[in-house]
Design a protein around this motif. Structure first.
Motif, short mmCIF file in Angstrom:
data_model
loop_
_atom_site.label_atom_id
_atom_site.label_comp_id
_atom_site.label_asym_id
_atom_site.label_seq_id
_atom_site.Cartn_x
_atom_site.Cartn_y
_atom_site.Cartn_z
N SER A 58 0.83 -1.21 0.00
CA SER A 58 0.00 0.00 0.00
C SER A 58 0.86 1.26 0.00
N SER A 59 2.01 1.22 0.69
CA SER A 59 2.89 2.41 0.75
C SER A 59 3.83 2.49 -0.45
N LYS A 60 4.03 1.36 -1.15
CA LYS A 60 4.97 1.27 -2.28
C LYS A 60 6.40 1.58 -1.88
N LYS A 61 6.70 1.39 -0.59
CA LYS A 61 8.04 1.66 -0.08
C LYS A 61 8.69 0.37 0.40
N PRO A 62 9.89 0.05 -0.07
CA PRO A 62 10.55 -1.19 0.35
C PRO A 62 11.02 -1.12 1.81
N GLU A 63 11.10 -2.26 2.42
CA GLU A 63 11.69 -2.37 3.77
C GLU A 63 12.91 -3.28 3.65
N ILE A 64 14.06 -2.70 3.89
CA ILE A 64 15.33 -3.40 3.69
C ILE A 64 15.95 -3.75 5.03
N ALA A 65 16.31 -5.03 5.17
CA ALA A 65 17.01 -5.52 6.38
C ALA A 65 16.22 -5.23 7.64
N TRP A 66 14.93 -5.60 7.62
CA TRP A 66 14.09 -5.44 8.79
C TRP A 66 14.15 -6.68 9.67
N LYS A 67 14.15 -6.46 10.96
CA LYS A 67 14.04 -7.58 11.90
C LYS A 67 12.58 -8.00 11.97
N HIS A 68 12.30 -9.30 11.77
CA HIS A 68 10.90 -9.77 11.73
C HIS A 68 10.76 -11.07 12.52
N LYS A 69 9.73 -11.09 13.36
CA LYS A 69 9.42 -12.31 14.13
C LYS A 69 8.23 -12.99 13.49
N PHE A 70 8.41 -14.25 13.07
CA PHE A 70 7.35 -14.99 12.39
C PHE A 70 6.40 -15.63 13.39
N LYS A 71 5.28 -16.10 12.84
CA LYS A 71 4.24 -16.73 13.67
C LYS A 71 4.78 -17.94 14.41
N ASN A 72 5.76 -18.63 13.78
CA ASN A 72 6.31 -19.84 14.42
C ASN A 72 7.35 -19.51 15.50
N GLY A 73 7.55 -18.21 15.78
CA GLY A 73 8.47 -17.81 16.85
C GLY A 73 9.88 -17.52 16.39
N LYS A 74 10.21 -17.85 15.14
CA LYS A 74 11.55 -17.59 14.62
C LYS A 74 11.71 -16.12 14.27
N THR A 75 12.92 -15.61 14.45
CA THR A 75 13.23 -14.21 14.14
C THR A 75 14.30 -14.16 13.06
N ALA A 76 14.09 -13.33 12.05
CA ALA A 76 15.03 -13.26 10.93
C ALA A 76 15.19 -11.80 10.48
N ILE A 77 16.16 -11.58 9.60
CA ILE A 77 16.35 -10.29 8.95
C ILE A 77 15.83 -10.43 7.52
N VAL A 78 14.85 -9.57 7.13
CA VAL A 78 14.16 -9.78 5.87
C VAL A 78 14.17 -8.52 5.00
N HIS A 79 13.98 -8.74 3.69
CA HIS A 79 13.73 -7.66 2.72
C HIS A 79 12.30 -7.82 2.24
N ARG A 80 11.55 -6.69 2.10
CA ARG A 80 10.24 -6.70 1.47
C ARG A 80 10.25 -5.59 0.42
N ILE A 81 10.05 -5.97 -0.84
CA ILE A 81 10.23 -4.99 -1.92
C ILE A 81 8.99 -5.00 -2.83
N PRO A 82 8.30 -3.84 -2.97
CA PRO A 82 7.18 -3.78 -3.91
C PRO A 82 7.71 -3.70 -5.35
N VAL A 83 7.11 -4.46 -6.26
CA VAL A 83 7.49 -4.44 -7.69
C VAL A 83 6.39 -3.69 -8.44
N LEU A 84 6.76 -2.57 -9.07
CA LEU A 84 5.78 -1.70 -9.73
C LEU A 84 5.76 -1.92 -11.23
#
Length: 451
Positions: A58-84
């Motif tokens: 919705s924001s069309k803004k990428p999130e680079i190297a974000w710390k994210h905790k998944f539903k299964n309890g694991k924590t990782a460093i992730v990229h989320r990139i919108p493709v336009l």
């Protein structure tokens, strides 16, 4: 796409504009703990309720190297990139796990820190060995006199001639010496510094030329090389050359003429190839006339003479210098102070700076230690800089009471202007009650005009 992405060992996911999962490789499915068949086609929030893909799309803004905790309890460093698409509308969302475990990420950061520390240590050791820490980039100045001094210094660095730096204390003569060596063809050789005023006269000869074993009581076994030997191939900076005793001046002259030294107590001459950069805040020509400095040595040193102007003669350099020093000192002191108020800057610009750049640096360091914000105000500067200059031009017939009232009015007015009429702060700084401050504001008619 599965054939393309499944062999990749990095977890990858692709969602459409409605956040439904269109592709996920096997390693990511395993990481989430679901079969691929159950994941494909589902909205991403059903697989991971903490996913930020809806926000990213919705924001069309990428999130680079974000710390994210998944539903299964694991924590990782992730990229989320919108493709336009070509119309700048969201077509897909692309995601990958940069690190599948935060501990793995921390381990890599620590390793990088260790490598960076080792590299910095190696660089510092090289700087310590070679001596020259500063280059022309470290010397600021756009005034005519400073530009000329820098030009002369740059030209001098490209010659083999001796250099004599002249200027008041605190003008930056040592910085010039560093920069001259740093930009010369001797830059990879040693740069040795000697303060002729700091070494007792009886020790100066052995310090400069070294000594042989048994030359005097306490002499090191095997002797010791002097500064000229250590600097051979490079440069030697003789600071405060005007304080060198006459007896040593004669010996220095011989070194400059013959390009060789003789250790104290020794008989063997040792050839040296040294470029001499000397500096003084004294008038050597006057000292030559008075007989306290050798004329022949003066002319040997005065081949390339560079006069470094005092800060008060550097026109508009003070403001730029103050901001650069503020940045440097804030970094050194670990305090974020980035601004000098207009009123404080006016005081700095109107001061005559007898101690030159060194005094300016000390004043700013003091101000940084006093301020509680990111801004230096007039109240953080010494009184010698902010003091009421009107007291030096008193009108005839003024009484002590009127002088004190005028001074009090000026001080209160300056603080009110500086702190945007924040009476609580002004009263606190002046250590008076608020009611007393209000009375004085009324008395001197210092209330701001009504808008």
């Amino acid at each position: 796409m599965e054939k393309l992405f499944d062999p990749i060992s990095v977890p990858i996911i692709l969602v459409d504009k409605d956040t439904k999962i269109r592709m996920i490789n096997q390693i990511f499915a395993d990481y989430l703990g679901f079969p691929k068949e159950e994941i494909l086609g589902k909205p991403v929030l059903e697989v991971d309720e903490f996913s930020r893909f809806p926000y990213v799309l919705s924001s069309k803004k990428p999130e680079i190297a974000w710390k994210h905790k998944f539903k299964n309890g694991k924590t990782a460093i992730v990229h989320r990139i919108p493709v336009l698409d070509i119309n700048q509308e969201v077509a897909y969302g692309f995601g990958l796990l940069l690190f599948q475990d935060v501990k793995e990420f921390k381990d890599i950061i620590e390793k990088n820190k260790l490598l960076e520390t080792a590299l910095n240590y190696a660089e510092e050791q090289l700087k310590h060995l070679h001596g020259a820490k500063y280059s022309w980039e470290n010397i600021l100045g756009t005034s005519e006199k400073m530009v000329l001094a820098i030009y002369m210094g740059r030209r001098a660095s490209q010659t083999k001639s001796n250099v004599l730096l002249l200027g008041e204390s605190g003008t930056g003569k040592e910085l010039f010496a560093h920069a001259i060596h740093h930009s010369s063809n001797r830059q990879h050789e040693r740069f040795i510094k000697v303060n002729c005023a700091a070494i007792p006269a009886e020790l100066l000869e052995s310090e400069l030329f070294g000594y042989v074993e048994g030359a005097f009581t306490g002499a090191k076994k095997g002797g010791n090389p002097g500064k000229f030997e250590l600097a051979s191939g490079g440069s030697i900076f003789l600071d405060e050359i005007g304080d060198m005793p006459l007896s040593m001046q004669a010996k220095l002259l011989r070194v400059l003429q013959e390009k060789e030294i003789e250790r104290v107590g020794g008989t063997r001459t040792i050839p040296v190839d040294v470029r001499v950069i000397a500096a003084t805040n004294k008038n050597l020509e006057k000292m030559v006339e008075e007989g306290s400095f050798r004329e022949d040595l003066f002319y040997r040193l005065n081949v390339m003479s560079i006069e470094i102007p005092p800060l008060r003669e550097r026109e508009n350099d003070t403001a730029d210098m103050a901001m650069k020093l503020l940045e440097k000192l804030s970094s050194q002191l670990g305090v974020y102070v980035s601004t000098i108020s207009k009123n404080a800057m006016e005081h700095l610009l109107n001061y005559h700076w007898p101690g030159n750049v060194r005094e300016l640096e000390n004043v700013l360091e003091r101000a940084i230690n006093l301020t509680d914000t990111d801004t230096i105000h007039s109240i953080h500067l010494p009184f010698r800089i902010t003091g009421n200059k009107k007291l030096h031009k008193l009108s005839k017939g003024q009484t002590l009471k009127s002088i004190l009232e005028e001074t009090e009015k000026e001080i209160i007015k300056n603080y009110l202007d500086e702190l945007n009429h924040n009476k609580v702060k002004v009263a606190d700084i002046l250590n008076i009650s608020r009611s007393s401050l209000y009375d004085k504001i009324e008395k001197y008619q210092l209330n701001p005009p009504l808008s």
